[in-house]
Design a protein around this motif. Structure first.
Motif, mmCIF file in Angstrom:
data_model
loop_
_atom_site.group_PDB
_atom_site.id
_atom_site.type_symbol
_atom_site.label_atom_id
_atom_site.label_comp_id
_atom_site.label_asym_id
_atom_site.label_seq_id
_atom_site.Cartn_x
_atom_site.Cartn_y
_atom_site.Cartn_z
ATOM 1 N N LYS A 1 10.568 9.778 2.445
ATOM 2 C CA LYS A 1 10.278 9.684 1.010
ATOM 3 C C LYS A 1 10.035 8.233 0.611
ATOM 4 O O LYS A 1 10.569 7.313 1.221
ATOM 5 N N ILE A 2 9.208 8.066 -0.465
ATOM 6 C CA ILE A 2 8.986 6.721 -1.009
ATOM 7 C C ILE A 2 9.639 6.652 -2.390
ATOM 8 O O ILE A 2 9.752 7.661 -3.104
ATOM 9 N N SER A 3 10.059 5.440 -2.757
ATOM 10 C CA SER A 3 10.726 5.254 -4.050
ATOM 11 C C SER A 3 9.705 5.239 -5.181
ATOM 12 O O SER A 3 8.493 5.133 -4.960
ATOM 13 N N GLY A 4 10.231 5.305 -6.387
ATOM 14 C CA GLY A 4 9.370 5.259 -7.566
ATOM 15 C C GLY A 4 8.605 3.955 -7.664
ATOM 16 O O GLY A 4 7.428 3.931 -8.062
ATOM 17 N N ILE A 5 9.245 2.846 -7.252
ATOM 18 C CA ILE A 5 8.593 1.524 -7.310
ATOM 19 C C ILE A 5 7.409 1.484 -6.358
ATOM 20 O O ILE A 5 6.316 1.009 -6.700
ATOM 21 N N SER A 6 7.589 2.021 -5.140
ATOM 22 C CA SER A 6 6.499 2.040 -4.155
ATOM 23 C C SER A 6 5.348 2.926 -4.629
ATOM 24 O O SER A 6 4.168 2.568 -4.489
ATOM 25 N N ALA A 7 5.720 4.086 -5.184
ATOM 26 C CA ALA A 7 4.692 5.014 -5.678
ATOM 27 C C ALA A 7 3.913 4.387 -6.829
ATOM 28 O O ALA A 7 2.692 4.535 -6.924
ATOM 29 N N MET B 1 -0.063 4.071 -7.534
ATOM 30 C CA MET B 1 -0.615 4.869 -8.627
ATOM 31 C C MET B 1 -1.327 4.015 -9.676
ATOM 32 O O MET B 1 -2.324 4.448 -10.271
ATOM 33 N N VAL B 2 -0.848 2.788 -9.914
ATOM 34 C CA VAL B 2 -1.467 1.940 -10.939
ATOM 35 C C VAL B 2 -2.846 1.445 -10.518
ATOM 36 O O VAL B 2 -3.623 0.982 -11.358
ATOM 37 N N THR B 3 -3.164 1.552 -9.208
ATOM 38 C CA THR B 3 -4.505 1.137 -8.769
ATOM 39 C C THR B 3 -5.590 2.049 -9.357
ATOM 40 O O THR B 3 -6.769 1.707 -9.332
ATOM 41 N N ASP C 1 14.087 14.314 -7.882
ATOM 42 C CA ASP C 1 15.053 13.372 -7.277
ATOM 43 C C ASP C 1 14.637 11.917 -7.466
ATOM 44 O O ASP C 1 15.291 11.010 -6.930
ATOM 45 N N GLY C 2 13.542 11.665 -8.184
ATOM 46 C CA GLY C 2 13.107 10.293 -8.432
ATOM 47 C C GLY C 2 12.396 9.665 -7.262
ATOM 48 O O GLY C 2 12.134 8.452 -7.265
ATOM 49 N N MET C 3 12.063 10.473 -6.255
ATOM 50 C CA MET C 3 11.336 9.991 -5.083
ATOM 51 C C MET C 3 10.251 11.009 -4.745
ATOM 52 O O MET C 3 10.286 12.151 -5.208
ATOM 53 N N LEU C 4 9.285 10.589 -3.903
ATOM 54 C CA LEU C 4 8.200 11.486 -3.519
ATOM 55 C C LEU C 4 8.129 11.615 -2.015
ATOM 56 O O LEU C 4 8.118 10.602 -1.306
#
Length: 541
Positions: free
Chosen positions: A464-470, A474-476, A496-499
């Protein structure tokens, strides 16, 4: 509540669509006969503006008036909506429709000529008899059993002439007839041909006769499939420029672009645009039965305001007339001073300038009147109308809103309208968030290998990746945070706040949907739920 509401409501806690229309219709008719009609008759309103309303005016179905120059596709548009021919229909490149044709529901197909039509108390056309035989010979009702016509009636008008042809006299006041219909219909559709944007003098006068009915007007740019995208942009700009010169309102008219006939598109590059525009136009027409009660109420309010202003004008002219000598000279002076009188009455009674009738038309009508036979101001008649506007109408409006929230939505069905509602050819079917709805395989799977490559560059921990990494990825997309926040909420299926890799692929798929111009779903459709999340997700639901 009013006595007529309790009588017609019959003690029912909730009325259906038909009950609501009957209740409102009875209420409007009662208000008109008791409050407004006495004022109209006392000050000869019907001679100057509009004939008295009859029962059929309150009972009739919503009506749509089609207006346009010849060969813009008015009759073909009706044929397209009904999906069948109607009696009296003629289609061709030349000016084929030379009559006003009221296309209405009937158990059997047939035509009713104008002279017979205007004596039928069940039809809302009795007052058209004042336009004489020259008009009535060019007026007919086409009846046929068609599902669309159970909800609305359609008025086809003669093709408006251009060039030298417009000098040929029709034998009746064409613009006055259009104005009569405009006051009574629910929607006015102006049709333009993509190759014929010029607005002739007669068409210009016809559009100006719709003054005060701007909220009913819609514009259709027909035959738009006959030009390519670049030409269509130029055509649209030219149309808006032409309309801006004729229609004197600050608001931009809604223009629907498409090809409204059941033939293959000649140019398919704008197919999606045409489908979306047709869907919007259909929704507008389909909503007319539901809005019919509000429209009748609105028209009655407009009529009441005009009747009040008319009473002030007539009573003022009566007051200014001498009792013995110099009547003719005084009459001429008052007619010439009418613009000043308007301003004076606006200040004295705090009336908006927009409520006053057109000065030039009023001056022409006053020329043939005997001012000494006008009546002085009767405050009781004005008070009755003021009371109607301040109290009765407001209560009726509240009733309409309450019942509309309780009753099922009343829509137009049948004909072309059914072809756009369901099935694979419904608007938006299989597109955007609906893509893959009828497929067994997860629709995101086809692009998942490309999304996985990005996912593993974001250093996942325990898959899983964290929200910060996602967020960094995503902002790109350059979408605003409000949209990305919604995508995150939809993609984070377990909250769970992760993906994980599937949730991340879903987020990228939703970003693609938004970038392609489609709307995001409010909740995640079942076919978009990642396979590994389906069981717990559906159980939670």
């Amino acid at each position: 509540m009013f006595s007529w509401l309790s009588k017609q409501g019959g003690g029912r806690e909730r009325a259906g669509g038909t009950d609501l229309v009957q209740t409102v219709t009875g209420g409007l008719r009662d208000l008109y006969l008791r409050k407004l009609l006495p004022l109209e008759e006392h000050y000869r309103f019907h001679e100057f503006h509009s004939p008295a309303l009859e029962e059929a005016d309150f009972e009739n179905k919503p009506m749509v008036l089609l207006v346009g120059q010849y060969s813009t596709g008015k009759t073909t548009f009706i044929r397209y909506l009904l999906e069948q021919d109607f009696p009296g229909m003629r289609i061709g490149p030349e000016p084929t429709t030379d009559s006003f044709i009221a296309v209405m529901y009937g158990d059997t197909e047939g035509n009713v000529p104008g002279n017979a039509l205007v004596v039928d108390p069940k039809k809302p056309f009795r007052k058209l008899s004042r336009f004489g035989n020259a008009f009535l010979n060019r007026f007919m009702c086409s009846q046929l059993p068609n599902q669309v016509l159970k909800s609305i009636s359609i008025i086809d008008s003669p093709g408006i002439l251009s060039g030298e042809k417009q000098r040929i006299s029709r034998g009746y006041d064409f613009c006055q007839v259009l104005q009569w219909f405009a006051e009574r219909v629910d929607r006015i559709i102006l049709l333009f041909d993509a190759h014929k944007l010029d607005i002739s003098d007669e068409f210009s006068e016809a559009i100006k006769s719709f003054r005060g009915q701007d909220d009913k007007i819609r514009v259709v740019l027909n035959k738009a499939d006959q030009v390519d995208t670049q030409q269509l942009m130029r055509v649209y700009g030219a149309l808006m420029w032409s309309l801006g010169k004729v229609i004197d309102t600050p608001e931009v008219l809604r223009v629907y672009i498409g090809s409204f006939w059941a033939h293959p598109l000649r140019n398919t590059e704008n197919r999606r645009l045409f489908e979306a525009e047709a869907q919007d136009l259909f929704k507008d027409i389909q909503s007319l039965p539901q809005k019919a009660a509000v429209r009748k109420l609105n028209d009655l309010i407009k009529r009441a305001r005009l009747a009040k202003v008319h009473a002030y004008i007539i009573s003022y002219l009566k007051k200014e007339m001498p009792s013995v000598f110099g009547k003719e000279n005084k009459k001429k002076e008052l007619i010439n001073r009418l613009p000043e009188i308007y301003i004076q009455l606006q200040r004295e009674y705090h009336i908006s300038a927009g409520d006053f009738p057109e000065v030039k038309k009023m001056q022409e009508l006053l020329e043939n009147c005997d001012f000494t036979k006008f009546h002085s101001l009767k405050p009781k008649l004005i008070e009755a109308v003021d009371n109607m506007l301040a109290n009765k109408i407001a209560s009726l409006m509240n009733l309409i809103r309450q019942e509309e929230s309780n009753m099922p939505t009343e829509m137009v069905h049948g004909g072309a309208f059914d072809g756009t509602m369901a099935g694979p050819f419904g608007h938006g079917y299989g597109e955007g968030a609906k893509e893959g709805a009828d497929e067994d395989e997860w629709v995101v799977a086809k692009d998942k290998p490309a999304y996985d490559e990005i996912f593993y560059t974001l250093s996942p921990i325990n898959g899983k990746i964290s929200g910060i990494s996602a967020k960094k990825e995503m902002v790109t997309s350059k979408l605003p945070n409000s949209v990305l926040g919604k995508i995150w909420k939809l993609a984070d299926c377990d909250g769970d706040g992760m993906l994980d890799d599937e949730e991340f692929a879903l987020a990228k798929h939703l970003i693609k949907i938004k970038l392609d111009g489609y709307e995001l779903p409010g909740t995640l459709p079942s076919h978009l739920v990642p396979p590994s999340h389906r069981k717990p997700f559906q159980t939670a639901e």
